[in-house]
Design a protein around this motif. Structure first.
Motif, PDB file in Angstrom:
ATOM      1  N   UNK A 214       6.511   3.749   8.256  1.00 12.33           N
ATOM      2  CA  UNK A 214       7.060   2.688   7.400  1.00 12.33           C
ATOM      3  C   UNK A 214       8.508   2.389   7.797  1.00 12.33           C
TER       4      UNK A 214
ATOM      5  N   UNK B 122      -0.244  -1.142  -0.047  1.00 17.27           N
ATOM      6  CA  UNK B 122      -1.117  -0.359   0.832  1.00 17.27           C
ATOM      7  C   UNK B 122      -0.376   0.857   1.384  1.00 17.27           C
ATOM      8  N   UNK B 123       0.866   0.660   1.827  1.00 15.69           N
ATOM      9  CA  UNK B 123       1.638   1.779   2.379  1.00 15.69           C
ATOM     10  C   UNK B 123       1.830   2.862   1.326  1.00 15.69           C
TER      11      UNK B 123
ATOM     12  N   UNK C  79      -1.633   4.590   0.464  1.00 16.31           N
ATOM     13  CA  UNK C  79      -2.131   5.431   1.560  1.00 16.31           C
ATOM     14  C   UNK C  79      -1.314   6.715   1.645  1.00 16.31           C
ATOM     15  N   UNK C  80      -0.006   6.577   1.486  1.00 17.51           N
ATOM     16  CA  UNK C  80       0.857   7.755   1.529  1.00 17.51           C
ATOM     17  C   UNK C  80       0.597   8.668   0.337  1.00 17.51           C
TER      18      UNK C  80
ATOM     19  N   UNK D 280       4.147  -0.220   9.221  1.00 17.95           N
ATOM     20  CA  UNK D 280       3.226  -0.737   8.214  1.00 17.95           C
ATOM     21  C   UNK D 280       3.951  -1.549   7.159  1.00 17.95           C
TER      22      UNK D 280
END
Lengths: 239, 211
Positions: free
Chosen positions: A31, A102-103, A106-107, A238
């Motif tokens: 990121x 989304x980042x 997902x993290x 991302x």
């Protein structure tokens, strides 16, 4: 195995160091936290990178993730998982661009899964496992700041330290992205991180005091940069 | 992650044919009765994901091909911190529960690239003849320790002054019995053997885990 009943002193520090370490597999390395979007538009350079990081800390990370983490900490200490889930939905909704949502999820989903395994059988492991199950079953989005807040609360790390630790992890990740985008070098990166430490202190104090209703920043230019970034034909990060 | 999902990691230097191999493997996995999905790790663009979608149009759904950004570190994304790839794989399996084979194609990298065992059950490292015949002798964990070493583009060896026999001999010498497969991905040569070997390696691993 050492299993402290609560984390204070060195025990608390060690938990913070582990969870905020740039080597911790949170996906933060992928990121740029908005930086690449500004870079693509030519709106940041080596002279202004520090100003941008300060702005993002004060206007975005502080009111958003850091405040959500602080409020989650309290709810998780009370084991009020419905409230934690409400905070998760609130934070998720405050992220206007899909790449940011989304980042973060997902993290967060991977992070809580890893910590639940790593801390199983130690103090706080059961609470972390409880939230991991909420996330795994998709009853809640699973944002990174919420998952991190649960981990710190469960292990007894004080809320102020938890927020400072996560903001510093954010700053390290941002600085790492700046290095890879050739906006900094290995020396200026360290100057940047030193420069923002007092800012992080202030931002953390504000986040700890900020009410739940005020979660989410107001950064229209940042949102526009992010919107352009997620549709850019080429990108390294991302977010 | 479901134990019934075969996860294949394909890595190797830039331009060795990882994408072409991925595209060649998908129809063969389908023919073997499996349902594949593809996750590409582009360095800077969605080029690989777009290429795979285009080449496999009508074979698999475009939604079964996802590109994941790697933050300028392709080896980090598949080894040190596979978070984003694991998450992308989970999302694909949630959306398409029928998928039982995930192909992770790494971004082009160097000889030190390896796949985390948490991400890939079978790690395929891809060289090609234009890397030079000395490449297997140079070693590196991908060449020596991957589950399968592929030497691709065998058809152009003569044009890049590579003695394929030397390259293959040296590859076997440094791999202590682990498989080496010669391919021409664009023509399909050797790809069926690669597909069969991937499945056989995975089934052997599962057998050991059950035992």
């Amino acid at each position: 195995m050492v299993t402290p009943k609560d984390a204070s002193g060195p025990a608390s520090l060690l938990i913070s160091l582990q969870l905020s370490d740039s080597a911790f597999p949170s996906g933060f390395y992928a990121m740029s936290h908005g930086l690449e979007g500004f870079h693509q538009q030519g709106l940041v350079d080596g002279d202004t990178i520090g100003d941008l990081l300060e702005d993002i800390l004060v206007r975005t990370a502080g009111p958003g993730d850091a405040t959500a983490l602080a409020r989650t900490h309290g709810a998780a200490v009370r084991q009020d998982w419905d409230h934690v889930a409400e905070l998760d939905r609130l934070l998720f909704a405050s992220k206007l661009n899909s790449e940011l949502r989304r980042s973060s999820t997902r993290s967060g989903r991977q992070l809580i899964d890893i910590v639940s395994e790593a801390y199983a059988g130690t103090h706080g492991g059961d609470d972390i496992a409880t939230w991991a199950e909420w996330v795994r079953s998709r009853r809640t989005p699973g944002c990174q700041a919420i998952a991190t807040g649960v981990c710190y609360a469960a292990t007894g790390v004080a809320v102020e330290q938890a927020v400072v630790s996560d903001l510093f992890a954010f700053a390290i990740s941002f600085a790492g992205a700046a290095l890879r985008l050739r906006l900094t070098d290995h020396r200026s990166t360290q100057k940047l991180l030193r420069r923002v430490q007092p800012v992080i202190e202030e931002v953390a104090a504000d986040a700890v005091a900020r009410p739940e209703a005020d979660i989410g920043g107001f950064t229209p230019v940042g949102d526009i940069m992010s919107a352009g970034h997620e549709r850019a034909p080429a990108r390294l990060f991302t977010s | 992650m479901n134990d019934n999902v075969l996860r294949v990691g394909i890595g190797g230097p830039v331009g060795t044919g990882k994408t072409a191999l991925t595209e060649a493997l998908v129809p063969l996995f389908l023919a073997a009765g499996r349902t594949p999905g593809v996750i590409t790790n582009d360095i800077y663009t969605q080029e690989d994901a777009l290429h795979v979608r285009r080449e496999l149009a009508g074979i698999i759904s475009p939604e079964c091909v996802i590109g994941v950004e790697t933050g300028a570190c392709p080896h980090t994304a598949v080894r040190d911190d596979p978070t984003m790839n694991l998450a992308a794989g989970e999302e694909m399996l949630e959306r398409f529960p029928q998928i039982d084979t995930l192909i992770y194609e790494s971004g082009g990298d160097n000889l030190t690239l390896t796949f985390s065992p948490a991400l890939a059950d079978v790690f395929v490292f891809v060289l090609d003849t234009s890397n030079g015949q000395k490449m297997p002798r140079k070693g590196g964990p991908g060449i020596t320790e991957s589950d399968i070493l592929v030497i691709n583009k065998v058809d152009i060896a003569q044009y890049v002054r590579t003695d394929l026999e030397v390259m293959e001999r040296d590859a076997h010498a440094v791999r202590e019995g682990r498989p080496v497969i010669l391919t021409n991905a664009l023509e399909g040569m050797g790809v069926q053997k690669l597909c069969d070997t991937i499945i056989a390696r995975w089934e052997a691993q599962r057998g050991r885990n059950v035992a």
